[in-house]
Design a protein around this motif. Structure first.
Motif, PDB file in Angstrom:
ATOM      1  N   THR A 129       3.877   1.902   2.658  1.00 26.72           N
ATOM      2  CA  THR A 129       5.207   2.447   2.005  1.00 26.72           C
ATOM      3  C   THR A 129       5.202   3.782   1.658  1.00 26.72           C
ATOM      4  O   THR A 129       4.179   4.273   0.679  1.00 26.72           O
ATOM      5  CB  THR A 129       5.500   1.541   0.678  1.00 26.72           C
ATOM      6  N   VAL A 130       5.815   4.835   2.112  1.00 28.89           N
ATOM      7  CA  VAL A 130       5.631   6.199   1.945  1.00 28.89           C
ATOM      8  C   VAL A 130       6.805   6.792   1.084  1.00 28.89           C
ATOM      9  O   VAL A 130       7.773   6.418   1.076  1.00 28.89           O
ATOM     10  CB  VAL A 130       5.835   6.876   3.382  1.00 28.89           C
ATOM     11  N   VAL A 131       6.217   7.391   0.063  1.00 29.66           N
ATOM     12  CA  VAL A 131       6.959   8.264  -1.017  1.00 29.66           C
ATOM     13  C   VAL A 131       7.039   9.716  -0.687  1.00 29.66           C
ATOM     14  O   VAL A 131       5.959  10.264  -0.598  1.00 29.66           O
ATOM     15  CB  VAL A 131       6.890   7.847  -2.428  1.00 29.66           C
ATOM     16  N   GLY A 132       8.093  10.441  -0.170  1.00 26.95           N
ATOM     17  CA  GLY A 132       7.901  11.769   0.075  1.00 26.95           C
ATOM     18  C   GLY A 132       8.328  12.775  -1.091  1.00 26.95           C
ATOM     19  O   GLY A 132       9.408  12.103  -1.869  1.00 26.95           O
ATOM     20  N   VAL A 133       7.509  13.561  -1.615  1.00 27.75           N
ATOM     21  CA  VAL A 133       7.852  14.586  -2.508  1.00 27.75           C
ATOM     22  C   VAL A 133       7.886  15.936  -2.086  1.00 27.75           C
ATOM     23  O   VAL A 133       7.178  16.447  -1.305  1.00 27.75           O
ATOM     24  CB  VAL A 133       6.688  14.585  -3.557  1.00 27.75           C
TER      25      VAL A 133
ATOM     26  N   ARG B  49       1.076  -1.289  -0.211  1.00 30.31           N
ATOM     27  CA  ARG B  49       0.143   0.027   0.024  1.00 30.31           C
ATOM     28  C   ARG B  49       0.814   1.193  -0.154  1.00 30.31           C
ATOM     29  O   ARG B  49       1.567   1.555   0.913  1.00 30.31           O
ATOM     30  CB  ARG B  49      -0.852  -0.167   1.082  1.00 30.31           C
ATOM     31  N   VAL B  50       0.799   2.034  -1.004  1.00 27.76           N
ATOM     32  CA  VAL B  50       1.772   3.155  -1.371  1.00 27.76           C
ATOM     33  C   VAL B  50       1.020   4.377  -0.912  1.00 27.76           C
ATOM     34  O   VAL B  50      -0.063   4.819  -1.411  1.00 27.76           O
ATOM     35  CB  VAL B  50       2.279   3.294  -2.648  1.00 27.76           C
ATOM     36  N   ALA B  51       1.454   5.166  -0.086  1.00 20.27           N
ATOM     37  CA  ALA B  51       1.159   6.534   0.066  1.00 20.27           C
ATOM     38  C   ALA B  51       2.274   7.576  -0.322  1.00 20.27           C
ATOM     39  O   ALA B  51       3.281   7.472  -0.057  1.00 20.27           O
ATOM     40  CB  ALA B  51       0.949   6.855   1.677  1.00 20.27           C
ATOM     41  N   ILE B  52       1.761   8.658  -0.874  1.00 19.99           N
ATOM     42  CA  ILE B  52       2.491   9.807  -1.520  1.00 19.99           C
ATOM     43  C   ILE B  52       2.412  11.022  -0.585  1.00 19.99           C
ATOM     44  O   ILE B  52       0.807  11.182  -0.454  1.00 19.99           O
ATOM     45  CB  ILE B  52       2.414  10.007  -2.989  1.00 19.99           C
ATOM     46  N   VAL B  53       3.275  11.416  -0.115  1.00 21.66           N
ATOM     47  CA  VAL B  53       3.128  12.813   0.771  1.00 21.66           C
ATOM     48  C   VAL B  53       3.901  14.057   0.093  1.00 21.66           C
ATOM     49  O   VAL B  53       5.133  14.038  -0.011  1.00 21.66           O
ATOM     50  CB  VAL B  53       3.777  12.352   2.118  1.00 21.66           C
ATOM     51  N   VAL B  54       2.991  14.845  -0.431  1.00 23.05           N
ATOM     52  CA  VAL B  54       3.793  15.957  -0.957  1.00 23.05           C
ATOM     53  C   VAL B  54       3.785  17.082  -0.106  1.00 23.05           C
ATOM     54  O   VAL B  54       3.168  17.247   0.852  1.00 23.05           O
ATOM     55  CB  VAL B  54       2.741  16.373  -2.233  1.00 23.05           C
ATOM     56  N   GLY B  55       5.087  17.874  -0.036  1.00 24.40           N
ATOM     57  CA  GLY B  55       5.275  18.608   1.053  1.00 24.40           C
ATOM     58  C   GLY B  55       6.000  17.977   1.876  1.00 24.40           C
ATOM     59  O   GLY B  55       6.210  18.613   3.154  1.00 24.40           O
ATOM     60  N   ALA B  56       6.794  16.890   1.726  1.00 26.90           N
ATOM     61  CA  ALA B  56       7.448  15.785   2.699  1.00 26.90           C
ATOM     62  C   ALA B  56       8.630  16.685   3.353  1.00 26.90           C
ATOM     63  O   ALA B  56       9.254  16.268   4.267  1.00 26.90           O
ATOM     64  CB  ALA B  56       7.583  14.735   2.324  1.00 26.90           C
TER      65      ALA B  56
ATOM     66  N   ALA C 141      12.911  10.290   7.541  1.00 28.80           N
ATOM     67  CA  ALA C 141      13.265   9.015   8.210  1.00 28.80           C
ATOM     68  C   ALA C 141      13.916   8.015   7.301  1.00 28.80           C
ATOM     69  O   ALA C 141      13.150   8.008   6.040  1.00 28.80           O
ATOM     70  CB  ALA C 141      12.451   8.321   9.086  1.00 28.80           C
ATOM     71  N   ASP C 142      14.811   7.474   7.766  1.00 26.91           N
ATOM     72  CA  ASP C 142      15.048   6.015   6.790  1.00 26.91           C
ATOM     73  C   ASP C 142      13.738   5.161   6.548  1.00 26.91           C
ATOM     74  O   ASP C 142      12.855   4.911   7.409  1.00 26.91           O
ATOM     75  CB  ASP C 142      15.970   5.225   7.631  1.00 26.91           C
ATOM     76  N   GLY C 143      13.835   4.809   5.412  1.00 26.86           N
ATOM     77  CA  GLY C 143      12.958   3.698   5.122  1.00 26.86           C
ATOM     78  C   GLY C 143      11.677   4.657   4.102  1.00 26.86           C
ATOM     79  O   GLY C 143      11.131   3.857   3.356  1.00 26.86           O
ATOM     80  N   ILE C 144      11.947   5.871   4.193  1.00 24.07           N
ATOM     81  CA  ILE C 144      10.500   6.886   3.331  1.00 24.07           C
ATOM     82  C   ILE C 144      11.460   7.186   2.208  1.00 24.07           C
ATOM     83  O   ILE C 144      12.712   7.843   2.115  1.00 24.07           O
ATOM     84  CB  ILE C 144      10.312   7.782   4.116  1.00 24.07           C
ATOM     85  N   ARG C 145      11.006   6.727   0.957  1.00 25.26           N
ATOM     86  CA  ARG C 145      11.542   6.972  -0.320  1.00 25.26           C
ATOM     87  C   ARG C 145      11.182   8.661  -0.670  1.00 25.26           C
ATOM     88  O   ARG C 145      10.559   9.317  -0.189  1.00 25.26           O
ATOM     89  CB  ARG C 145      10.835   6.240  -1.405  1.00 25.26           C
TER      90      ARG C 145
ATOM     91  N   GLU D 281       7.803   2.907 -10.222  1.00 24.44           N
ATOM     92  CA  GLU D 281       8.756   2.412  -9.628  1.00 24.44           C
ATOM     93  C   GLU D 281       8.599   1.788  -8.124  1.00 24.44           C
ATOM     94  O   GLU D 281       9.211   0.850  -7.543  1.00 24.44           O
ATOM     95  CB  GLU D 281       9.967   3.406  -9.171  1.00 24.44           C
ATOM     96  N   THR D 282       7.506   2.302  -7.580  1.00 21.49           N
ATOM     97  CA  THR D 282       7.168   1.746  -6.178  1.00 21.49           C
ATOM     98  C   THR D 282       5.860   1.201  -6.136  1.00 21.49           C
ATOM     99  O   THR D 282       5.675   0.033  -5.226  1.00 21.49           O
ATOM    100  CB  THR D 282       7.069   3.067  -5.202  1.00 21.49           C
ATOM    101  N   GLY D 283       4.802   1.544  -6.790  1.00 20.70           N
ATOM    102  CA  GLY D 283       3.647   0.841  -6.959  1.00 20.70           C
ATOM    103  C   GLY D 283       2.427   1.895  -7.203  1.00 20.70           C
ATOM    104  O   GLY D 283       2.692   2.987  -6.796  1.00 20.70           O
TER     105      GLY D 283
END
Length: 226
Positions: free
Chosen positions: A29-33, A4-11, A44-48, A70-72
């Protein structure tokens, strides 16, 4: 990592970092933008991490497509982007209004347009934007900012009507004032005493993004502090 992929914009900002960490703790699974690579480096480590300026519609689409490849496919989008300026209606400049609209509502629209096709294919998804109290109630001295956030509030309500039938929830939180170092430099201590911490706001956002809030869509949730 979760599928389950979560995108956080303004990360790269303070609130975005707390939201990214909370969603990761919740099992996403978090991707920071963010456009700031320096800000992203504090996640934090583990956040793309993916860098880019999502106020540009072309960049917003390319970043979402890249993350999906790339992530899902994204299950959650949280947009914490925001810009702030003080000033009354009679002194607002075209540059003020353009910036408030581009950042506070433009990015929200372009990101939503980019992420929704993936959620439509899945038949589900959750989108959370960050509005503000001046976007719900008239506030003297914050004319351009109020216009941008009011437009975002209305966008969330329109998106709810258009996307809820497809299983996609769209909500927003509306803080009055967030306790950040930048805001402390603007406002006196007696005003900041009623602000909401980014940690507390991140918990509310994560709730709206997650399955526990499955019945909630089209909400503009007040988070006005004490």
């Amino acid at each position: 990592m979760s599928d389950r992929v979560a995108i956080v914009v303004g990360a790269g900002g303070l609130l975005g970092r707390f939201v990214a960490a909370k969603l990761a703790d919740d099992g996403f699974t978090v991707v920071g933008v963010d456009r700031s690579e320096a800000g992203l480096s504090e996640l934090a480590d583990g956040i793309r991490r993916v860098a880019g300026d999502t106020t540009d519609p072309t960049v917003a689409k390319s970043l979402i497509d890249r993350i999906a490849a790339e992530t899902g496919q994204p299950a959650v989008l949280v947009n914490t982007l925001g810009a702030f300026t003080m000033g009354d209606a009679l002194t607002a400049t075209p540059e003020d209004v353009r910036l408030m609209v581009d950042v506070n509502v433009g990015a929200a629209l372009w990101l939503t347009q980019a992420v929704v096709p993936y959620m439509q294919r899945a038949g589900s998804g959750s989108i959370v934007h960050v509005s503000a109290r001046p976007g719900l109630e008239p506030t003297a001295g914050l004319a351009a900012y109020s216009l941008g956030k009011a437009a975002l509030t209305q966008l969330v309500r329109v998106l709810d009507l258009e996307l809820r039938p497809q299983g996609i929830r769209v909500n927003a939180v509306a803080p009055q004032l967030i306790d950040t170092p930048k805001n402390r430099s603007y406002f006196p201590a007696e005003v900041m005493a009623h602000s909401v911490t980014p940690e507390a706001l991140a918990t509310v956002i994560a709730f709206l993004a997650g399955d526990a809030a499955a019945p909630v869509s089209g909400a503009i949730l007040p988070a006005y502090g004490g």
